[in-house]
Design an enzyme around this catalytic site. Structure first.
Site, short mmCIF file in Angstrom:
data_model
loop_
_atom_site.label_atom_id
_atom_site.label_comp_id
_atom_site.label_asym_id
_atom_site.label_seq_id
_atom_site.Cartn_x
_atom_site.Cartn_y
_atom_site.Cartn_z
N TYR A 21 2.54 9.61 -2.67
CA TYR A 21 1.19 9.86 -3.15
C TYR A 21 0.14 9.66 -2.05
CZ TYR A 21 2.41 10.12 -8.17
OH TYR A 21 2.89 10.50 -9.40
N GLY A 22 0.47 8.86 -1.05
CA GLY A 22 -0.50 8.47 -0.01
C GLY A 22 -1.30 9.59 0.60
N CYS A 45 1.58 0.45 -7.30
CA CYS A 45 1.40 1.37 -6.18
C CYS A 45 -0.04 1.25 -5.72
CB CYS A 45 1.70 2.80 -6.62
SG CYS A 45 1.13 4.06 -5.46
N CYS A 89 0.67 -1.59 0.66
CA CYS A 89 1.56 -0.49 0.27
C CYS A 89 2.90 -1.12 -0.07
CB CYS A 89 1.73 0.51 1.42
SG CYS A 89 2.95 1.80 1.07
N THR A 90 3.45 -0.73 -1.20
CA THR A 90 4.69 -1.36 -1.67
C THR A 90 5.88 -1.09 -0.75
OG1 THR A 90 4.78 0.56 -3.12
CG2 THR A 90 4.24 -1.55 -4.12
N HIS A 91 5.74 -0.15 0.16
CA HIS A 91 6.84 0.13 1.08
C HIS A 91 6.88 -0.82 2.28
CE1 HIS A 91 8.41 3.87 -0.57
NE2 HIS A 91 9.21 3.98 0.47
#
Lengths: 253, 253
Positions: free
Chosen positions: B24-25, B55, B166-168
């Site tokens: 989505y970024g 997110c 960011c969850t990543h």
């Protein structure tokens, strides 16, 4: 589109970029096929006479399905690249780089070995390349190191030809050339495919004649502003001048 | 989800991952809002009592719209991170890293300076981080160099706290720590948000009691196999054992 518009200056080009849902590279086959069918349905409604699948992931995964479903002359980027690679290689050792979907499909290797079973094809998915290009990091230490990490295994296999099997990769060509050395010939899908399209249009009597200069109309599924910026980087000033409109559309319906 | 399931071992968690359309970024605000509304509509139909927007891009861009449209207690990841950053910083100089959408929204900076106008917030979009994590390149020269390239400007500003927005990003924490040095405290949205959710559930009398162990049901919009692989990396073995099902669904209808 850049190469197509250059080779076919009289044709009107209608471009569709699925910015809302890119990248297609990491998606499953099923999703790539579904999204491509939506895209072709949209383009058919615009009255196109010929379809260019200017994406390696879609060409690798969805071409057979699209061919079956739509009555429309069409070409993907795989076959034109394979042909050029055949002409370029001397040792019969060809590398292919692309997205996860393209490499997983083995589309390049299948066509090549079907034509000539002595061909050796070595492939490698390079997912970070797309992000590097979108970030604008085309040279420099980071990009060179990423390229080395991805490409050294191919170099060790003694390839003399490398297919850049993703439309995002050409801006990285200078870095790739530096890593692989001059002995390796790079095949870009844009050039190969544009020539093939010209040939197919001529064969079918579909070439546009006269003094007319072709226009380019662009449709994107998201972020037309971002497309304008990336367009500068990909199209170059000459082709960009022919762009008549950039419009946002929804195709996922 | 890992942190949530750890902090709330008795709750049943229903997870939706929009793998078909991630990331989505880089998307526009409009598209992020539209996709999020589809996701929440799907989750409401599953009978959820509380919504966690896990997110940062969606929390930054779509939270106000979702709050308006759906009558459902909900929390995003921004406010919990901001709170933790307030507690952590001594100098009042906080860095935020995230996707293009998160950074463009200025969501973090707005909340922080509204609470305390002396706070200085410095932000940087780090789009390559997501690709590095998905590629599994968590350490090594390439990743360290990318991290240095993104983070040196923040370091020079003298931040003493960095929000990993960011969850990543958490798998990159060791590399980020090495680049920034020990003086910089890292805030992870998972820990901060899980604690906040627990608190909000308790406040509303929604906490589940008894001896029951909560189950986890996962829905993905594409590639359940890829989710299984990434799930190993993100959830860890303990939480993974509670996953009851992984099913593919369509939400774009």
């Amino acid at each position: 589109m850049r190469q197509l518009a250059r080779v076919l200056p009289k044709e009107d080009v209608i471009y569709l970029g699925d910015l809302a849902r890119l990248p297609y590279g990491p998606k499953s086959d099923r999703e790539i096929i579904r999204y491509s069918e939506q895209a072709v349905t949209f383009l058919k409604r615009q009255g196109i006479k010929f379809l260019v699948i200017a994406c390696n992931s879609v060409s690798s995964i969805a071409y057979p399905e699209l061919k079956k479903r739509f009555t429309l002359p069409m070409v993907g980027v795989i076959a034109p690249c394979v042909e050029e690679a055949f002409l370029a290689t001397r040792a019969g050792r060809v590398g292919v780089i692309g997205t996860q979907a393209t490499i997983r499909s083995r589309a390049y290797a299948k066509i090549m070995t079907r034509h000539d079973s002595r061909m050796r094809v070595f492939s490698k998915a390079c997912p970070l390349f797309v992000s590097l290009v979108e970030e604008g990091w085309l040279n420099g230490t980071v990009t060179t190191r990423v390229a080395r990490k991805y490409l050294m295994s191919l170099k060790r296999r003694g390839i003399d030809t490398l297919i850049l099997g993703c439309t995002h990769y050409p801006p990285l060509a200078p870095t790739i050339r530096r890593v692989l050395g001059r002995g390796v010939r790079l095949i870009m899908s844009g050039d190969a495919t544009a020539e093939r399209v010209k040939h197919m249009l001529a064969e079918r009597g579909l070439l546009r004649m006269g003094r007319h200069t072709g226009s380019i109309r662009c449709f994107v599924t998201d972020a037309p502003e971002r497309f304008r910026v990336l367009g500068q980087r990909f199209l170059g000033p000459v082709i960009k001048r022919r762009v008549r409109s950039i419009r946002e559309v929804r195709i996922d319906v």
